[in-house]
Design a protein around this motif. Structure first.
Motif, PDB file in Angstrom:
ATOM      1  N   THR A 121      84.186 -32.952  15.029  1.00 31.80           N
ATOM      2  CA  THR A 121      83.892 -31.588  15.472  1.00 31.80           C
ATOM      3  C   THR A 121      83.941 -30.611  14.296  1.00 31.80           C
ATOM      4  OG1 THR A 121      86.202 -31.130  16.005  1.00 31.80           O
ATOM      5  CG2 THR A 121      84.820 -31.983  17.784  1.00 31.80           C
ATOM      6  N   LEU A 122      83.139 -29.559  14.453  1.00 31.11           N
ATOM      7  CA  LEU A 122      83.095 -28.502  13.457  1.00 31.11           C
ATOM      8  C   LEU A 122      83.203 -27.161  14.166  1.00 31.11           C
ATOM      9  CD1 LEU A 122      82.633 -27.532  10.525  1.00 31.11           C
ATOM     10  CD2 LEU A 122      80.164 -27.600  11.002  1.00 31.11           C
TER      11      LEU A 122
ATOM     12  N   LEU B  87      89.772 -27.681   6.306  1.00 34.28           N
ATOM     13  CA  LEU B  87      89.232 -26.336   6.151  1.00 34.28           C
ATOM     14  C   LEU B  87      88.006 -26.385   5.253  1.00 34.28           C
ATOM     15  CD1 LEU B  87      92.556 -24.346   5.669  1.00 34.28           C
ATOM     16  CD2 LEU B  87      91.270 -24.754   7.782  1.00 34.28           C
ATOM     17  N   ILE B  88      86.951 -25.688   5.672  1.00 36.75           N
ATOM     18  CA  ILE B  88      85.682 -25.687   4.948  1.00 36.75           C
ATOM     19  C   ILE B  88      85.426 -24.283   4.413  1.00 36.75           C
ATOM     20  CG2 ILE B  88      83.181 -26.057   5.131  1.00 36.75           C
ATOM     21  CD1 ILE B  88      84.744 -28.628   5.610  1.00 36.75           C
TER      22      ILE B  88
ATOM     23  N   LYS C  51      91.247 -29.308   2.270  1.00 39.04           N
ATOM     24  CA  LYS C  51      90.206 -28.301   2.124  1.00 39.04           C
ATOM     25  C   LYS C  51      89.008 -28.884   1.380  1.00 39.04           C
ATOM     26  CE  LYS C  51      93.596 -25.894   0.227  1.00 39.04           C
ATOM     27  NZ  LYS C  51      94.811 -26.464   0.798  1.00 39.04           N
ATOM     28  N   ILE C  52      87.815 -28.412   1.784  1.00 37.61           N
ATOM     29  CA  ILE C  52      86.590 -28.757   1.079  1.00 37.61           C
ATOM     30  C   ILE C  52      85.891 -27.457   0.738  1.00 37.61           C
ATOM     31  CG2 ILE C  52      84.307 -29.838   1.230  1.00 37.61           C
ATOM     32  CD1 ILE C  52      85.521 -31.834   3.232  1.00 37.61           C
TER      33      ILE C  52
ATOM     34  N   GLN D  77      88.088 -33.377  12.288  1.00 33.76           N
ATOM     35  CA  GLN D  77      88.011 -32.024  12.816  1.00 33.76           C
ATOM     36  C   GLN D  77      87.928 -31.095  11.616  1.00 33.76           C
ATOM     37  OE1 GLN D  77      91.528 -31.426  15.139  1.00 33.76           O
ATOM     38  NE2 GLN D  77      90.783 -32.654  16.841  1.00 33.76           N
ATOM     39  N   MET D  78      86.934 -30.200  11.627  1.00 35.97           N
ATOM     40  CA  MET D  78      86.738 -29.285  10.506  1.00 35.97           C
ATOM     41  C   MET D  78      86.648 -27.860  11.035  1.00 35.97           C
ATOM     42  SD  MET D  78      83.821 -31.462   8.461  1.00 35.97           S
ATOM     43  CE  MET D  78      82.918 -31.827   9.966  1.00 35.97           C
ATOM     44  N   THR D  79      87.141 -26.921  10.229  1.00 34.41           N
ATOM     45  CA  THR D  79      87.061 -25.502  10.574  1.00 34.41           C
ATOM     46  C   THR D  79      86.570 -24.728   9.367  1.00 34.41           C
ATOM     47  OG1 THR D  79      88.909 -25.701  12.128  1.00 34.41           O
ATOM     48  CG2 THR D  79      88.336 -23.486  11.390  1.00 34.41           C
TER      49      THR D  79
END
Length: 189
Positions: A3-4, A47-48, A82-83, A118-120
């Motif tokens: 998920t994003l 975290l993106i 983080k990315i 899972q990414m935000t």
């Protein structure tokens, strides 16, 4: 499928940042800080960031001032994976951060292929617009501050197609800040 999510705060007139990237208008008060702390304690998302947001975050959260004023949030931000997506950065030095220079859309598709990911996205309006256009964002959290500013950058600057969203939840803070949670209409059909 992973998920994003995208999370941003906005002014009443739709800006996610003011002139020169100013975000000082956002209310980081008691209840909002507690909300952020709770989210950081339960954080399992990667975290993106885009380069600009990364630069702001990496200069603030590891600082003594951030660690003193918002210790739980600072701890969570610093410890999170983080990315940062950037074609101009050569390296990153914020702990637990990796740099991806490849194609944003393709790289996110690869990451989402893992059902456990899972990414935000925090801030990073250009990335939000590109990934929204590609239909890759599963959830939008938009915190609206009861403030209007004279100029700034709208959140969805640059989208090329209509983005239909369905409101799934709200939260009102004592300060007048309202959190709106949306999912794309295509997810709710």
């Amino acid at each position: 499928m992973g998920t994003l999510s995208a999370f941003n705060f906005l002014t009443l007139n739709g800006f996610y940042k003011g002139a020169d990237g100013d975000i000082s208008w956002h209310r980081h008060g008691g209840e909002e800080s507690s909300f952020a702390s709770d989210k950081m304690e339960s954080r399992t998302s990667i975290l993106i960031f885009g380069r600009t947001t990364y630069d702001q975050m990496a200069s603030w959260w590891p600082s003594p001032m951030a660690l003193e004023s918002m210790p739980e949030v600072a701890k969570g931000m610093n410890e999170s994976s983080k990315i940062v997506f950037s074609t101009t950065l050569e390296s990153v030095d914020w702990e637990n951060t990796r740099l991806i220079k490849g194609d944003l859309i393709e790289e996110i598709k690869k990451l989402k292929a893992d059902p456990n990911v899972q990414m935000t996205i925090l801030g990073s309006g250009s990335i939000v617009a590109q990934l929204a256009d590609a239909g890759l964002i599963d959830h939008f959290g938009i915190m609206i501050d009861p403030v209007a500013i004279g100029e700034g950058t709208p959140l969805f600057t640059g989208i090329k197609s209509k983005l239909d969203l369905n409101l799934v939840d709200t939260k009102t803070f004592d300060s007048g800040v309202v959190l709106l949670n949306y999912v794309p209409m295509s997810i709710t059909k």
